[in-house]
Design a protein around this motif. Structure first.
Motif, PDB file in Angstrom:
ATOM      1  N   TYR A  29     -19.712  25.620 -29.035  1.00 15.76           N
ATOM      2  CA  TYR A  29     -21.179  26.203 -29.791  1.00 15.76           C
ATOM      3  C   TYR A  29     -20.821  26.455 -31.357  1.00 15.76           C
ATOM      4  CZ  TYR A  29     -21.187  27.715 -24.534  1.00 15.76           C
ATOM      5  OH  TYR A  29     -21.273  28.285 -23.665  1.00 15.76           O
ATOM      6  N   LEU A  30     -21.800  26.497 -31.789  1.00 19.97           N
ATOM      7  CA  LEU A  30     -21.977  26.849 -33.298  1.00 19.97           C
ATOM      8  C   LEU A  30     -21.816  28.183 -33.695  1.00 19.97           C
ATOM      9  CD1 LEU A  30     -24.687  23.269 -34.161  1.00 19.97           C
ATOM     10  CD2 LEU A  30     -21.396  23.595 -33.681  1.00 19.97           C
ATOM     11  N   GLY A  31     -22.775  28.113 -34.884  1.00 20.11           N
ATOM     12  CA  GLY A  31     -23.161  29.357 -35.295  1.00 20.11           C
ATOM     13  C   GLY A  31     -24.643  29.774 -35.249  1.00 20.11           C
ATOM     14  N   ALA A  32     -25.218  30.430 -36.285  1.00 18.34           N
ATOM     15  CA  ALA A  32     -26.979  30.352 -35.959  1.00 18.34           C
ATOM     16  C   ALA A  32     -27.429  29.233 -36.154  1.00 18.34           C
ATOM     17  CB  ALA A  32     -27.353  30.615 -37.716  1.00 18.34           C
ATOM     18  N   SER A  33     -27.028  27.811 -35.607  1.00 19.82           N
ATOM     19  CA  SER A  33     -27.831  27.285 -34.948  1.00 19.82           C
ATOM     20  C   SER A  33     -28.345  26.830 -33.791  1.00 19.82           C
ATOM     21  CB  SER A  33     -27.864  26.231 -35.627  1.00 19.82           C
ATOM     22  OG  SER A  33     -26.775  25.174 -35.211  1.00 19.82           O
ATOM     23  N   ALA A  36     -27.443  30.262 -28.120  1.00 20.96           N
ATOM     24  CA  ALA A  36     -26.180  30.620 -27.019  1.00 20.96           C
ATOM     25  C   ALA A  36     -24.923  30.386 -27.218  1.00 20.96           C
ATOM     26  CB  ALA A  36     -25.518  28.962 -26.660  1.00 20.96           C
ATOM     27  N   SER A  37     -23.981  30.816 -28.565  1.00 18.48           N
ATOM     28  CA  SER A  37     -23.424  31.440 -29.168  1.00 18.48           C
ATOM     29  C   SER A  37     -22.799  32.504 -29.688  1.00 18.48           C
ATOM     30  CB  SER A  37     -23.147  30.216 -31.139  1.00 18.48           C
ATOM     31  OG  SER A  37     -21.931  30.595 -31.430  1.00 18.48           O
ATOM     32  N   HIS A  38     -22.057  33.337 -29.246  1.00 17.16           N
ATOM     33  CA  HIS A  38     -21.413  34.500 -29.966  1.00 17.16           C
ATOM     34  C   HIS A  38     -21.607  34.872 -31.279  1.00 17.16           C
ATOM     35  CE1 HIS A  38     -19.365  35.817 -25.697  1.00 17.16           C
ATOM     36  NE2 HIS A  38     -20.044  35.312 -25.557  1.00 17.16           N
ATOM     37  N   ALA A 143     -24.072  18.520 -20.458  1.00 22.49           N
ATOM     38  CA  ALA A 143     -24.817  19.798 -21.204  1.00 22.49           C
ATOM     39  C   ALA A 143     -24.033  20.689 -20.578  1.00 22.49           C
ATOM     40  CB  ALA A 143     -26.516  19.724 -20.844  1.00 22.49           C
ATOM     41  N   ARG A 144     -23.848  21.541 -21.021  1.00 25.03           N
ATOM     42  CA  ARG A 144     -23.493  23.152 -21.118  1.00 25.03           C
ATOM     43  C   ARG A 144     -23.576  23.675 -20.123  1.00 25.03           C
ATOM     44  NH1 ARG A 144     -25.415  25.095 -26.614  1.00 25.03           N
ATOM     45  NH2 ARG A 144     -23.924  26.214 -27.556  1.00 25.03           N
ATOM     46  N   ILE A 145     -23.046  24.617 -19.190  1.00 21.60           N
ATOM     47  CA  ILE A 145     -22.953  24.615 -18.187  1.00 21.60           C
ATOM     48  C   ILE A 145     -22.988  26.926 -18.098  1.00 21.60           C
ATOM     49  CG2 ILE A 145     -21.905  26.137 -15.608  1.00 21.60           C
ATOM     50  CD1 ILE A 145     -20.845  23.388 -15.860  1.00 21.60           C
ATOM     51  N   HIS A 150     -32.974  30.523 -22.406  1.00 20.98           N
ATOM     52  CA  HIS A 150     -32.935  30.988 -23.243  1.00 20.98           C
ATOM     53  C   HIS A 150     -32.752  30.345 -24.484  1.00 20.98           C
ATOM     54  CE1 HIS A 150     -37.382  32.454 -24.904  1.00 20.98           C
ATOM     55  NE2 HIS A 150     -36.303  32.253 -25.816  1.00 20.98           N
ATOM     56  N   ALA A 151     -30.639  30.252 -23.903  1.00 17.14           N
ATOM     57  CA  ALA A 151     -30.288  29.650 -24.933  1.00 17.14           C
ATOM     58  C   ALA A 151     -30.093  28.270 -25.049  1.00 17.14           C
ATOM     59  CB  ALA A 151     -28.975  31.207 -24.551  1.00 17.14           C
ATOM     60  N   THR A 152     -29.817  27.643 -23.659  1.00 16.03           N
ATOM     61  CA  THR A 152     -29.588  26.424 -23.320  1.00 16.03           C
ATOM     62  C   THR A 152     -30.438  25.775 -24.775  1.00 16.03           C
ATOM     63  OG1 THR A 152     -30.405  26.910 -20.994  1.00 16.03           O
ATOM     64  CG2 THR A 152     -29.935  24.941 -21.717  1.00 16.03           C
ATOM     65  N   THR A 153     -29.563  24.793 -25.139  1.00 13.96           N
ATOM     66  CA  THR A 153     -29.390  23.644 -25.667  1.00 13.96           C
ATOM     67  C   THR A 153     -29.892  22.444 -25.685  1.00 13.96           C
ATOM     68  OG1 THR A 153     -27.955  23.010 -26.174  1.00 13.96           O
ATOM     69  CG2 THR A 153     -28.790  24.838 -27.585  1.00 13.96           C
ATOM     70  N   HIS A 154     -29.985  22.699 -24.177  1.00 11.24           N
ATOM     71  CA  HIS A 154     -30.527  21.049 -23.467  1.00 11.24           C
ATOM     72  C   HIS A 154     -28.944  19.743 -24.220  1.00 11.24           C
ATOM     73  CE1 HIS A 154     -32.745  22.936 -20.556  1.00 11.24           C
ATOM     74  NE2 HIS A 154     -33.752  22.597 -21.592  1.00 11.24           N
TER      75      HIS A 154
END
Length: 170
Positions: A29-33, A36-38, A143-145, A150-154
């Motif tokens: 998980y990244l940040g501002a970009s 899906a990241s906290h 891909a993440r689970i 909306h948060a999915t980046t694929h």
DNA sequence: CGAATGATCCGA
DNA sequence: CGGATCATTCGA
């Protein structure tokens, strides 16, 4: 990099004694970009560890009953973390890998709560130790689970060891 | 303040 | 597919 955590050993010397597992599934998980990241909406009291130095823990509480363990791994000064999603038993956690297949189950098996957030994963009772690297041919990138649409980046930021029984979802 | 929500898991 | 169950976050 998240992928490099695969195969490493997570050790927790807690009140119940030593518990150790081999990591077989992780997600980056990244940040501002990364919606899906906290860390997406900037630092808060809960997500503070994600904005601190790398190599520390970030444990959060979700759905009123589960804890999830992350390794803070900022990328070039940008907040980020790696969610530990699955592992295989080594010591103190029974012998059924299905009990470690999933972030909530993994944290529960180890006995981790938010009390273990923001700990030094190199030199504290919660630590990650090197192990022989996992061959690239054994690693699956996917891909993440569990993210809302909306948060999915694929983007394929989930990594797991092919064929392991400690994986949350094949 | 009050309400909505969620990086989950289990059982039907 | 829905329920459990509550800390965290956001808007008024």
């Amino acid at each position: 990099m998240a992928r490099d955590l695969l195969g490493k050993v997570l050790v927790y010397d807690g009140p119940a004694g030593r518990r150790a597992v081999r990591l077989v599934e992780v997600e980056a998980y990244l940040g501002a970009s990364d919606p899906a990241s906290h860390a997406y909406r900037g630092p808060t009291a809960r997500t503070a560890p994600m904005f601190g130095p790398p190599g520390r823990s970030y444990v959060y509480f979700v759905y009123g009953m589960y804890h999830c363990l992350n390794v803070v791994a900022s990328r070039g000064g940008v907040a980020g973390a790696v969610l530990l999603r699955g592992a295989e038993p080594i010591a103190g956690v029974g012998d059924d890998p299905r009990a470690l297949a999933g972030p909530g189950k993994l944290a529960r098996a180890l006995g981790l709560t938010t009390a273990q957030t923001d700990m030094d994963l190199v030199r504290s009772e919660l630590s990650i130790r090197d192990a022989s690297p996992v061959q690239s041919s054994r690693v699956v990138r996917a891909a993440r689970i569990g993210l809302n649409q909306h948060a999915t980046t694929h983007k394929p930021w989930r990594f797991y060891i092919r064929g392991s029984s400690g994986i949350s979802r094949p």
